[in-house]
Write a protein that holds these residues in place. Structure first.
Motif, PDB file in Angstrom:
ATOM      1  N   SER A 143     -23.913 105.484 100.753  1.00  0.00           N
ATOM      2  CA  SER A 143     -24.771 106.071 101.772  1.00  0.00           C
ATOM      3  C   SER A 143     -24.955 107.562 101.544  1.00  0.00           C
ATOM      4  O   SER A 143     -26.072 108.083 101.562  1.00  0.00           O
TER       5      SER A 143
ATOM      6  N   LEU B 198     -27.101 108.347  98.308  1.00  0.00           N
ATOM      7  CA  LEU B 198     -28.526 108.015  98.321  1.00  0.00           C
ATOM      8  C   LEU B 198     -29.294 108.738  99.417  1.00  0.00           C
ATOM      9  O   LEU B 198     -30.513 108.801  99.379  1.00  0.00           O
ATOM     10  N   GLU B 199     -28.582 109.223 100.396  1.00  0.00           N
ATOM     11  CA  GLU B 199     -29.255 109.882 101.506  1.00  0.00           C
ATOM     12  C   GLU B 199     -29.509 111.331 101.145  1.00  0.00           C
ATOM     13  O   GLU B 199     -28.722 112.220 101.412  1.00  0.00           O
TER      14      GLU B 199
ATOM     15  N   MET C   6     -26.990 106.321 106.684  1.00  0.00           N
ATOM     16  CA  MET C   6     -27.702 105.245 106.013  1.00  0.00           C
ATOM     17  C   MET C   6     -26.830 103.991 106.058  1.00  0.00           C
ATOM     18  O   MET C   6     -25.680 104.005 105.634  1.00  0.00           O
TER      19      MET C   6
ATOM     20  N   ASP D 175     -29.814  99.611 104.435  1.00  0.00           N
ATOM     21  CA  ASP D 175     -30.743 100.610 103.889  1.00  0.00           C
ATOM     22  C   ASP D 175     -30.471 100.863 102.413  1.00  0.00           C
ATOM     23  O   ASP D 175     -31.390 100.942 101.599  1.00  0.00           O
ATOM     24  N   VAL D 176     -29.183 101.010 102.072  1.00  0.00           N
ATOM     25  CA  VAL D 176     -28.790 101.255 100.684  1.00  0.00           C
ATOM     26  C   VAL D 176     -29.212 100.089  99.803  1.00  0.00           C
ATOM     27  O   VAL D 176     -29.809 100.267  98.730  1.00  0.00           O
TER      28      VAL D 176
ATOM     29  N   LEU E 274     -31.524  97.735 100.282  1.00  0.00           N
ATOM     30  CA  LEU E 274     -32.977  97.615 100.132  1.00  0.00           C
ATOM     31  C   LEU E 274     -33.528  98.715  99.227  1.00  0.00           C
ATOM     32  O   LEU E 274     -34.405  98.452  98.389  1.00  0.00           O
ATOM     33  N   LYS E 275     -33.013  99.932  99.374  1.00  0.00           N
ATOM     34  CA  LYS E 275     -33.499 101.044  98.551  1.00  0.00           C
ATOM     35  C   LYS E 275     -33.215 100.802  97.073  1.00  0.00           C
ATOM     36  O   LYS E 275     -34.097 100.931  96.220  1.00  0.00           O
ATOM     37  N   LEU E 276     -31.976 100.411  96.769  1.00  0.00           N
ATOM     38  CA  LEU E 276     -31.583 100.225  95.365  1.00  0.00           C
ATOM     39  C   LEU E 276     -32.305  99.045  94.720  1.00  0.00           C
ATOM     40  O   LEU E 276     -32.800  99.146  93.599  1.00  0.00           O
ATOM     41  N   THR E 277     -32.352  97.908  95.414  1.00  0.00           N
ATOM     42  CA  THR E 277     -32.972  96.722  94.818  1.00  0.00           C
ATOM     43  C   THR E 277     -34.476  96.876  94.716  1.00  0.00           C
ATOM     44  O   THR E 277     -35.095  96.371  93.778  1.00  0.00           O
ATOM     45  N   THR E 278     -35.089  97.592  95.658  1.00  0.00           N
ATOM     46  CA  THR E 278     -36.534  97.827  95.587  1.00  0.00           C
ATOM     47  C   THR E 278     -36.867  98.758  94.431  1.00  0.00           C
ATOM     48  O   THR E 278     -37.817  98.518  93.670  1.00  0.00           O
ATOM     49  N   GLU E 279     -36.073  99.824  94.264  1.00  0.00           N
ATOM     50  CA  GLU E 279     -36.305 100.744  93.149  1.00  0.00           C
ATOM     51  C   GLU E 279     -36.147 100.029  91.811  1.00  0.00           C
ATOM     52  O   GLU E 279     -36.920 100.249  90.876  1.00  0.00           O
TER      53      GLU E 279
END
Length: 326
Positions: free
Chosen positions: A219, A222-223, A301, A305-306, A308-313
């Motif tokens: 968190s 990445l934040e 975060m 959130d973490v 979704l952010k990582l897998t989407t990127e």
């Protein structure tokens, strides 16, 4: 306790996992996360010796799972997503059968069965037929068989899948108690569960390692910006522009799904540059305006959130690679 190095598994031209490297220390509880099809179950099956790898090495307590398979397996208790239960057998009969398969000496079997049945909470249903048990109890029987032989490592693949909320809490508490005596790898789609149980999280996507850290560490890493929630009883437009002018504030927006606004207050979400503590400035600016602050708190975060952010990127990066190759 577990060392995975450059692990790759391919199914023809399809990639299951690619160059996966990580380790798990003795007594650690590792949360293993990833979308469906990311390679979690494949990795777990390789670690437990149920599936061969295309390349790479896996060691459990120093024993190679491919070259010293029996020694490595003796140190592992495995609970697949669908427990390998014989529904027509009684719980006691099934545990006796598994104790024979695991090579527990005959004089020690009864004590071993009683011990794991008590630990898993199935000591009261040993005479019941497995097929007549609830899914929660069947999951407990699966945990009991994994515990037979007192393995140092437990591999638990979606241990709470399909359970109701009460059963999830029961299994979660059971796993937490097991963590005191075993090294555990736990995969789950219930991310708050991972945050509560696991000391470290490993996220994979498309068979590749995306991140490895504590939930809090992920968190914080990445934040990029600090976020603060401020509930103020005030005129909407005036306060928003007032906060926006404070040095260090990057953006301000009003929480659209604010369920606690019956006191005529407004919940503002303030994003900062991550370097400036703007709380005092917000307090004095809003106080000068004559608007009371009802609440002020940092927003962390979440693991969701973490994730979704990582897998989407990662997915977007793969799409760019495919597009550039074409």
């Amino acid at each position: 306790m577990i060392e995975v190095r450059d692990l790759t598994k391919r199914y023809g031209k399809a990639r299951g996992i690619e160059g996966l490297t990580f380790s798990v220390d003795k007594g650690e509880v590792l949360g293993f996360l990833g979308p469906n099809g990311a390679g979690k179950t494949t990795t777990m099956r390789i670690i437990t010796g149920y599936l061969a790898a295309t390349s790479g090495t896996v060691k459990v307590d120093g024993f190679d799972v491919f070259e010293d398979a029996m020694e490595a397996r003796r140190r592992i208790g495995y609970l697949p997503e669908n427990p390998p239960l014989y529904r027509e057998m009684t719980v006691g009969g099934y545990l006796r059968f598994v104790s024979e398969l695991k090579g527990i000496p005959r004089p020690n079997r009864k004590a071993a069965i009683i011990s794991v049945a008590e630990a898993a909470g199935v000591d009261g249903v040993l005479s019941r037929v497995i097929g007549n048990l609830s899914k929660g109890y069947r999951q407990r029987v699966g945990l009991a068989q994994a515990l037979l032989g007192n393995p140092e490592v437990l591999i638990l693949d979606e241990p709470t899948a399909g359970l109701d909320p009460r059963q999830i809490i029961e299994i979660r508490n059971l796993i937490r108690s097991l963590a005191e005596r075993h090294t555990i790898i736990l995969s789950s789609h219930i991310l708050p569960e991972v945050s509560m149980i696991c000391s470290r999280v490993l996220i994979i996507n498309n068979g590749r390692l995306v991140a490895s850290d504590t939930p809090q560490g992920l968190s914080e890493r990445l934040e990029g910006r600090g976020r603060i929630a401020v509930r103020i009883r005030s005129p909407k437009g005036e306060t928003e522009s007032l906060i926006r002018r404070i040095p260090g504030v990057v953006s301000v927006f009003i929480e659209p799904d604010d369920a606690a606004a019956d006191d005529k207050s407004i919940l503002f979400v303030v994003e900062t540059d991550g370097k400036t503590d703007v709380r005092e400035d917000i307090f004095f600016a809003v106080a000068e305006q004559g608007s009371p602050i009802i609440e002020m708190r940092p927003i962390d975060m979440s693991l969701e959130d973490v994730f979704l952010k990582l897998t989407t990127e990662e997915r977007l990066e793969d799409e760019r690679e495919v597009a550039s190759g074409a």
